[in-house]
Design a protein around this motif. Structure first.
Motif, PDB file in Angstrom:
ATOM      1  N   SER A  96       0.833  -1.214   0.000  1.00  0.00           N
ATOM      2  CA  SER A  96       0.000   0.000   0.000  1.00  0.00           C
ATOM      3  C   SER A  96       0.862   1.256   0.000  1.00  0.00           C
ATOM      4  O   SER A  96       0.555   2.233  -0.691  1.00  0.00           O
ATOM      5  N   GLN A  97       1.961   1.224   0.755  1.00  0.00           N
ATOM      6  CA  GLN A  97       2.864   2.374   0.773  1.00  0.00           C
ATOM      7  C   GLN A  97       3.618   2.506  -0.547  1.00  0.00           C
ATOM      8  O   GLN A  97       3.803   3.613  -1.066  1.00  0.00           O
ATOM      9  N   HIS A 100       1.184   3.936  -3.074  1.00  0.00           N
ATOM     10  CA  HIS A 100       0.879   5.347  -2.833  1.00  0.00           C
ATOM     11  C   HIS A 100       2.055   6.252  -3.197  1.00  0.00           C
ATOM     12  O   HIS A 100       1.882   7.286  -3.845  1.00  0.00           O
ATOM     13  N   ARG A 104       2.450   8.973  -6.151  1.00  0.00           N
ATOM     14  CA  ARG A 104       2.736  10.393  -5.931  1.00  0.00           C
ATOM     15  C   ARG A 104       3.899  10.847  -6.812  1.00  0.00           C
ATOM     16  O   ARG A 104       3.894  11.977  -7.313  1.00  0.00           O
TER      17      ARG A 104
END
Length: 325
Positions: A96-97, A100, A104
């Motif tokens: 998930s990190q 994300h 970005r």
């Protein structure tokens, strides 16, 4: 402008890292390779890395652009325990990190297809990243890590000595003009406006060899508050300043002899007997002998970790170097 807001208890929880962080140095050195205003002192290093590290750079530079955002997962807190610990944490970043942060990164520029595989935690892509970081470390730091460590240790010695003797408030004032301490806010010139509220978590300050112009903070405010700043270039590895006859160093030399004073003044952070010998410019046996005398006088303490003996200044030793009664 970057503004770091201190609350109750944050001064007591603010500290300087124990040494150079290998993954922060990796990321910031990648910035230096792309810097428009290049530091002439890094010219030879830059030519060496650009010539020998081409394959690793083709993998890493898309992750660390010259300007703007780079993913926080490249600089995990575990890197403070060494390159292997940091790399293990990096490769274990939750999907998930990864998704994300790569997403970005893609907001400002198109990302290569293999980075999308990193975002999904694909094993071949992470293995490629692992190999690139190892290769880059070999070419970028193989012969320069002792210079990096010497500068960082010298800076840390200055900051921690001030913190021991005068408190964290006084230590934060030593960073001007790189950082400005206007209680309860620490300010720095920054490419974007950013507010960090410590809220009792304290702040980890990391001196860096390759951080040259302005401090760098983690982008995600929920991560442990961390600020990387340019390490002061004075200290071991440079020509030492001339000692004035009436200076504190000269008085210490008259009191205990030039060699023993040099050994004492070389202790800024925990270091082994071998490191102490290198920093003070003496033989290993001489460093061991002087350390024993200083330990007997209560100026340093020593402890064994595995096969090495580590030495550090005691509060009495710090006070003596600081010139206080």
């Amino acid at each position: 402008m970057l503004r770091i807001h201190f609350a109750a208890g944050d001064l007591a929880r603010t500290r300087v890292s124990d040494g150079p962080d290998p993954l922060w140095e990796s990321v910031l050195s990648l910035h230096q390779l792309q810097e428009r205003r290049q530091d002439p002192a890094l010219d030879a290093w830059r030519r060496h890395v650009m010539h020998h590290g081409r394959s690793s750079l083709s993998v890493l530079l898309p992750l660390v652009p010259a300007r703007g955002y780079f993913p926080d997962f490249l600089t995990p807190a575990e890197s403070a325990d060494g390159f292997e610990a940091g790399l293990d944490a990096l490769l274990s970043t939750p999907r998930s990190q990864l998704r994300h942060q790569i997403g970005r990164l893609a907001v400002d520029r198109p990302v290569e297809p293999w980075l999308r595989s990193v975002a999904e935690g694909a094993t071949p892509a992470l293995r490629r990243l692992d190999e690139a970081l190892r290769e880059y470390r070999h070419h970028a730091f193989g012969t320069t890590w002792h210079h990096i460590r010497a500068r960082v240790e010298a800076d840390r010695a200055r900051r921690t000595r001030t913190q021991w003797c005068h408190g964290t408030d006084a230590m934060l004032r030593t960073f001007a003009p790189c950082l400005y301490w206007r209680p309860p806010v620490l300010e720095a010139d920054y490419p974007v406006d950013s507010e960090i509220h410590l809220e009792g978590r304290g702040l980890l300050l990391i001196p860096s060899y390759f951080c040259r112009r302005r401090p760098v903070a983690l982008a995600d405010p929920s991560l442990p508050p961390t600020l990387v700043y340019p390490a002061c270039p004075s200290g071991p590895g440079r020509t030492p300043p001339v000692t004035a006859p009436g200076s504190q160093s000269a008085q210490l030399a008259r009191l205990m002899g030039h060699t023993r004073a040099a050994v004492l003044e070389s202790l800024g952070t925990d270091c082994t007997t071998s490191e102490l010998a290198r920093l003070a410019g003496v033989s290993l046996s001489s460093a061991s002998e002087h350390a024993a005398v200083l330990r007997g006088a209560g100026l340093i303490s020593s402890s064994r970790r595995r096969n090495c003996v580590y030495h550090r200044l005691t509060p009495m030793g710090l006070a003596l170097l600081d010139g206080r009664r």
